[in-house]
Design an enzyme around this catalytic site. Structure first.
Site, PDB file in Angstrom:
ATOM      1  N   LYS A 202      14.930  27.185 -37.015  1.00 11.18           N
ATOM      2  CA  LYS A 202      14.178  27.789 -38.123  1.00 11.18           C
ATOM      3  C   LYS A 202      14.759  27.320 -39.441  1.00 11.18           C
ATOM      4  O   LYS A 202      15.985  27.358 -39.640  1.00 11.18           O
ATOM      5  CB  LYS A 202      14.255  29.318 -38.049  1.00 11.18           C
TER       6      LYS A 202
ATOM      7  N   ASP B  84      11.346  24.042 -37.389  1.00 11.90           N
ATOM      8  CA  ASP B  84      10.205  24.932 -37.661  1.00 11.90           C
ATOM      9  C   ASP B  84      10.354  25.576 -39.041  1.00 11.90           C
ATOM     10  O   ASP B  84      11.187  26.462 -39.229  1.00 11.90           O
ATOM     11  CB  ASP B  84      10.111  26.011 -36.579  1.00 11.90           C
TER      12      ASP B  84
ATOM     13  N   GLU C 117       7.579  21.395 -37.041  1.00 11.18           N
ATOM     14  CA  GLU C 117       6.589  22.421 -36.698  1.00 11.18           C
ATOM     15  C   GLU C 117       6.149  23.155 -37.954  1.00 11.18           C
ATOM     16  O   GLU C 117       6.978  23.638 -38.727  1.00 11.18           O
ATOM     17  CB  GLU C 117       7.195  23.400 -35.680  1.00 11.18           C
TER      18      GLU C 117
ATOM     19  N   ASP D 107       1.576  25.456 -35.676  1.00 14.37           N
ATOM     20  CA  ASP D 107       1.741  26.756 -35.008  1.00 14.37           C
ATOM     21  C   ASP D 107       0.845  27.782 -35.709  1.00 14.37           C
ATOM     22  O   ASP D 107      -0.283  28.041 -35.269  1.00 14.37           O
ATOM     23  CB  ASP D 107       3.222  27.142 -35.029  1.00 14.37           C
TER      24      ASP D 107
ATOM     25  N   LYS E 222       0.400  30.695 -29.747  1.00 15.74           N
ATOM     26  CA  LYS E 222       0.741  32.106 -29.588  1.00 15.74           C
ATOM     27  C   LYS E 222      -0.422  32.799 -28.877  1.00 15.74           C
ATOM     28  O   LYS E 222      -1.565  32.821 -29.388  1.00 15.74           O
ATOM     29  CB  LYS E 222       0.971  32.759 -30.956  1.00 15.74           C
TER      30      LYS E 222
ATOM     31  N   TRP F 291       8.517  30.179 -25.238  1.00 16.48           N
ATOM     32  CA  TRP F 291       9.454  31.055 -25.941  1.00 16.48           C
ATOM     33  C   TRP F 291       9.102  32.490 -25.600  1.00 16.48           C
ATOM     34  O   TRP F 291       7.922  32.882 -25.641  1.00 16.48           O
ATOM     35  CB  TRP F 291       9.352  30.858 -27.461  1.00 16.48           C
TER      36      TRP F 291
END
Ligand code: 0XW
Ligand code: MG
Length: 368
Positions: free
Chosen positions: A164, A193, A218, A241, A265, A320
């Site tokens: 991240k 990301d 990402e 994403d 997701k 994840w």
């Protein structure tokens, strides 16, 4: 068989070892919404939706429950095996809010699996394997600390690490990525990301400064359009994403040549059936993707693993789940856990999770 009752439960999921920090938000505890669909013959199905706070996506826990109050009454009396008609019935009562409807969709797949004596992955076309690769996602933190975590997780068996970044000067992100590239063995796939946290200029600077090692970027920028505007200047492949909101958005991104793959997701795209459709579109264009959710307990995790098991192994980039950040399970015996970087596909019918509803206390709403 008819749907007779829908119960809604709420649970707090404190972030173990938290807070969990991303470019634009930091979370200490997540508010999850759980549904139980009960048929007139006593068959049940579990579903869940858990936005990772109110900022990550245009979703929030209170919104999920308000949306469920609109759509759940419309399912009472319907055949629970008619998952498509149920989706239409929900759409007739409420436009959008796929992340809330996804909890009911999940519960219907669970119930259908229990009815047919089949696993959800088998209803979706069959598992390609019985163990799927997970990936570890660090929070945003200092370069040396992130590199230490990345090295530990690679040693634990994770073959993909998502770092991240964003929400701070680009120099810190560049330093972090170099520290990680030095600390983890080649062969461990690295993903940076930014969670929409970079400007087009930031993304360009970071990609240039990291051109010497393999990396996937990402969701570097906010939108599909911003991403397209810098694609030709980037030195690395891009996954979308947050912009992959649903099947139409995925089709738009593919048509715009915006990315080489997706972080998906399950609840955001509208549930198990919607993720299956995106799986098939990605397969048709040889696009790799993950099967994740923003957060959630064993129910969400099981749903992600079932879909992931059906994805061509060459195209599944990882699954994840929030388990490393949650103490305990809804199902102590069959709860979804990561071992050595991989997750076993549940073996029981439906989602393969057995839950005593008493662990959630009294339902906060009952329909039917
Ligand atoms: C790493 N995740 C799967 C967990 C958080 O919800 C954010 C998300 C992502 O990939 O952006
Ligand atoms: Mg992401």
């Amino acid at each position: 068989m008819r749907i007779s009752t829908i119960e809604v439960y709420q649970r707090d999921l404190p972030v173990a070892g938290g807070p969990y920090r991303m470019a634009s938000t930091s979370v200490d505890a997540l508010d999850t919404t759980i549904v139980r669909i009960i048929a007139d013959n006593g068959l049940i199905g579990w579903g869940e939706t858990c936005p990772v706070g109110p900022v990550y996506q245009p979703h929030h826990a209170g919104g999920a429950r308000a949306a469920l109050a609109e759509v759940a009454p419309g399912l009472i009396g319907l055949d629970p095996l008619g998952i498509e008609p149920a989706r239409e019935a929900m759409d007739e009562r409420l436009n959008g809010h796929g992340y809330a409807k996804a909890a009911l969709d999940m519960a219907l797949w669970d119930l259908a699996g229990r009815h047919y004596g089949a696993r959800v992955c088998d209803l979706l076309g069959g598992a390609r394997r019985e163990r799927v690769p997970s990936y570890y996602a660090t929070g945003v933190s200092e370069p040396a600390e992130t590199a230490r975590i990345a090295a530990d997780k690679a040693a634990e068996g994770f073959t993909r690490l998502q770092i991240k970044l964003g929400g701070r000067p680009v120099e810190a992100d560049i330093e972090t990525l170099h520290a990680i590239a030095d600390a983890v063995p080649r062969g461990v796939r690295l993903v940076a990301d930014a969670n929409r946290g970079w400007t087009a200029r930031d993304a360009q600077l970071i990609s240039n400064a990291c051109a010497g090692f393999p990396l996937t970027l990402e969701q570097p920028c906010s939108t599909i359009e911003e991403t397209v505007s810098i694609r030709s200047q980037l030195r690395h492949p891009v996954f979308l994403d947050e912009s992959a909101e649903d099947l139409p958005a995925v089709l738009r991104a593919i048509t715009a040549n915006a990315c080489e793959g997706f972080g998906l997701k399950l609840t955001r795209v509208g549930g198990i059936g919607a993720l299956r459709a995106i799986r098939d579109v990605c397969a048709a264009r040889s696009l790799p993707h993950t099967c994740d959710d923003a957060w959630g307990g064993d129910i969400v995790a099981a749903a992600c693993v079932h879909v992931a098991a059906t994805v061509s192994p060459a195209l599944l980039d990882g699954v994840w789940i929030a388990a490393p950040w949650i103490d305990g399970h809804y199902d102590a015996e069959r709860g979804i856990a990561i071992r050595d970087g991989f997750i076993d596909v549940p073996t029981g019918a439906g989602l393969g999770i057995e839950i005593d509803p008493a662990i959630f206390g009294e339902p906060i709403a009952v329909y039917g």
